[in-house]
Enzyme design. Sequence first.
Site, short mmCIF file in Angstrom:
data_model
loop_
_atom_site.label_atom_id
_atom_site.label_comp_id
_atom_site.label_asym_id
_atom_site.label_seq_id
_atom_site.Cartn_x
_atom_site.Cartn_y
_atom_site.Cartn_z
N LYS A 180 0.84 -1.20 0.00
CA LYS A 180 0.00 0.00 0.00
C LYS A 180 0.88 1.25 0.00
O LYS A 180 1.53 1.56 0.99
CB LYS A 180 -0.92 0.04 1.22
CG LYS A 180 -1.99 1.09 1.02
CD LYS A 180 -2.58 1.63 2.29
CE LYS A 180 -1.84 2.79 2.87
NZ LYS A 180 -1.82 4.02 2.07
N GLU B 40 9.92 0.99 10.82
CA GLU B 40 10.94 2.04 10.67
C GLU B 40 10.22 3.36 10.85
O GLU B 40 9.41 3.74 10.02
CB GLU B 40 11.61 1.91 9.29
CG GLU B 40 12.94 2.64 9.23
CD GLU B 40 12.79 4.07 8.81
OE1 GLU B 40 12.46 4.91 9.67
OE2 GLU B 40 13.01 4.34 7.61
N CYS C 52 13.81 10.28 6.76
CA CYS C 52 13.76 9.73 8.12
C CYS C 52 15.10 9.87 8.82
O CYS C 52 15.17 10.08 10.02
CB CYS C 52 13.29 8.29 8.09
SG CYS C 52 14.15 7.27 6.91
N GLU D 127 10.45 15.06 15.57
CA GLU D 127 10.76 14.97 14.13
C GLU D 127 9.96 16.04 13.39
O GLU D 127 8.73 16.01 13.39
CB GLU D 127 10.40 13.58 13.60
CG GLU D 127 10.82 13.39 12.17
CD GLU D 127 10.62 11.95 11.67
OE1 GLU D 127 9.52 11.41 11.85
OE2 GLU D 127 11.57 11.40 11.09
P1 NDP Z 1 1.87 8.01 8.38
O1 NDP Z 1 2.56 7.16 9.36
O2 NDP Z 1 0.43 8.37 8.60
O3 NDP Z 1 1.92 7.32 6.92
C1 NDP Z 1 2.74 6.26 6.54
C2 NDP Z 1 1.92 5.18 5.82
O4 NDP Z 1 1.03 4.57 6.74
C3 NDP Z 1 1.04 5.72 4.69
O5 NDP Z 1 0.97 4.78 3.65
C4 NDP Z 1 -0.30 5.85 5.38
O6 NDP Z 1 -1.40 5.86 4.49
C5 NDP Z 1 -0.30 4.60 6.23
N1 NDP Z 1 -1.26 4.61 7.33
C6 NDP Z 1 -1.75 5.66 8.02
N2 NDP Z 1 -2.65 5.24 8.96
C7 NDP Z 1 -2.73 3.90 8.85
C8 NDP Z 1 -3.48 2.88 9.53
N3 NDP Z 1 -4.33 3.17 10.51
N4 NDP Z 1 -3.30 1.59 9.16
C9 NDP Z 1 -2.44 1.27 8.18
N5 NDP Z 1 -1.72 2.19 7.49
C10 NDP Z 1 -1.84 3.48 7.82
O7 NDP Z 1 2.72 9.31 8.18
P2 NDP Z 1 2.19 10.78 7.75
O8 NDP Z 1 1.99 10.77 6.31
O9 NDP Z 1 0.99 11.16 8.56
O10 NDP Z 1 3.40 11.70 8.17
C11 NDP Z 1 3.42 12.25 9.50
C12 NDP Z 1 4.81 12.27 10.06
O11 NDP Z 1 5.31 10.94 10.15
C13 NDP Z 1 5.85 13.00 9.23
O12 NDP Z 1 5.82 14.38 9.43
C14 NDP Z 1 7.11 12.37 9.73
O13 NDP Z 1 7.49 12.94 10.95
C15 NDP Z 1 6.71 10.93 9.97
N6 NDP Z 1 7.06 10.09 8.80
C16 NDP Z 1 8.17 9.32 8.89
C17 NDP Z 1 8.58 8.60 7.79
C18 NDP Z 1 9.80 7.76 7.82
O14 NDP Z 1 10.47 7.66 6.80
N7 NDP Z 1 10.08 7.08 8.90
C19 NDP Z 1 7.85 8.66 6.52
C20 NDP Z 1 6.66 9.44 6.56
C21 NDP Z 1 6.30 10.14 7.67
P3 NDP Z 1 -2.00 7.24 3.86
O15 NDP Z 1 -0.97 8.27 3.99
O16 NDP Z 1 -2.28 6.85 2.47
O17 NDP Z 1 -3.25 7.55 4.64
#
Ligand code: NDP
Length: 487
Positions: A182, A257, A291, A390
């Site tokens: 996904k 991660e 990240c 972060e």
């Molecule tokens: P999320 O953790 O929400 O998103 C990461 C993935 O998880 C996306 O594909 C998202 O789907 C999915 N997701 C969200 N909620 C659920 C759920 N309940 N069940 C299963 N999958 C889910 O990150 P955000 O986009 O909200 O970013 C917020 C913050 O997170 C950033 O500002 C940063 O600090 C951190 N982040 C860290 C990353 C890293 O590389 N470690 C990468 C991205 C964010 P969808 O977005 O399609 O709803």
Amino acid sequence: MSDTLAPVRPGKLIINGEAVDAASGRTFETTNPATEEPITTVAEAGAEDVDRAVRAARTAFDDGPWPKMKAIDRSRVLWKLGDLVLQHADELARLETLDNGKPIFESRQVDIDMVARCFHYFSGWCTKLGGDTTTVNPNLFTFTLREPVGVVGAIIPWNFPMIMVGWKAAPALAAGNTVVLKPAELTPLTAIRIGELALEAGLPPGVLNIVPGKGSIAGEALVRHPMVDKISFTGSTEVGQHLMRTAADGLKKITLELGGKSPNIVFADADLDAALRGATMGIFYGKGEVCAAGSRLLVERSIYDEFVGRVAERAKKMTPADPLDPKTRLGSLVSKHQMERVLHYVDVGVQEGAKLVAGGQRQPVNGKGAFVQATVLAGVENHMKVAQEEIFGPVLAVIPFDDVEDAVRKANDAFYGLAAGVWTQNLKRAHTVARRLQAGTVWVNMYNFYDPGMPFGGVKGSGFGRDLGAACLNEYTQPKSVWINLE
Ligand code: NDP
């Protein structure tokens, strides 16, 4: 930005070897954050579509050819997928830049290479994964088989949408698993395209399924599905914690991660020109939506003022610009929402007493976009929010330290533990500090380097398990002990 007007095909779900619409017929629009224009529509997976994808992956695993295929044949398919990524480099890089806002320089010159190398590198592992023979008793023949875990649910973020497909899918597939992936709703286009290329490479139907949709619906359905054996997630801490609780109900293996607040430590004896490049590239590469970004710059007090001045001067020269221009090095953040979050943190930093010495503002390009200036906050103390949380944007917090002990203490005084940098010309110090840092990766006199052969992941709040390297294959395989009685 006339290139953005070239039409992009609507995206479909990839389920069981076919590009299909969602069962509900629902679609969503994906938007270019740099121009705020819609790029195209994408089929929106709901729970029913995720169920179809998981069942396809289950059948492909239980009854299909992929796990039973000769290792060399599986290897050839993955190698070919790596080749196809390279052959479609311009197309994929453009899609990535339109969807994410990152400079085309990064998508084309860095990300494509990484994705292709993931498929090429892990294709080599197909023929090298094996178990052990053991010496328990001369009357027994005891050995282990190394078997795939089954159906892998991969949930990936928006910051490196294409690279994450390589990081998650390549090792999972190499080990003989099947995958339902996904992508983030904000950036689904390259994952869908790689799903199509995988079919062209000869991946059998159901082996790699792509289900773009909302995390709260499609992601949730994937994690809860009883036929999924393992979850591999990269994203926020909050969602990671939630997924771990959910995965516990189904006793699913999980790899998390979850980002970081990585210290980049500059000692006074460092090659300061190199450290300056490493400090700025460590935070401004990928717009800081990385990240492992070196978002906490720890600088030895004796060089602090001068070094901060040089960092600020360099940041001021990094002007946000059209991501499709090959000369651009600072693109648009992924969304207005992310931009507001980042700018809010700048305000918080100033309220906490940090000094804004570069950037700090939105800077639209052609009047549009989620562009934020390269920002430097000086005089930061390690307990401040901007040093602990972060931010995920081009915002650098610069913190002074007194000596090695103070540097290590401040570096480790954080919830996260993903990566760290050390800049020094003292070999002994480089080694000892690298060992003492609580981080999954330590770069010495370099920053932000990755290779499919080197494991990547975190400790503490950054999660557990590893992507990449031989180590990540443990996440996608399990040993089976076989005992044969020779008496
Ligand atoms: P999320 O953790 O929400 O998103 C990461 C993935 O998880 C996306 O594909 C998202 O789907 C999915 N997701 C969200 N909620 C659920 C759920 N309940 N069940 C299963 N999958 C889910 O990150 P955000 O986009 O909200 O970013 C917020 C913050 O997170 C950033 O500002 C940063 O600090 C951190 N982040 C860290 C990353 C890293 O590389 N470690 C990468 C991205 C964010 P969808 O977005 O399609 O709803």
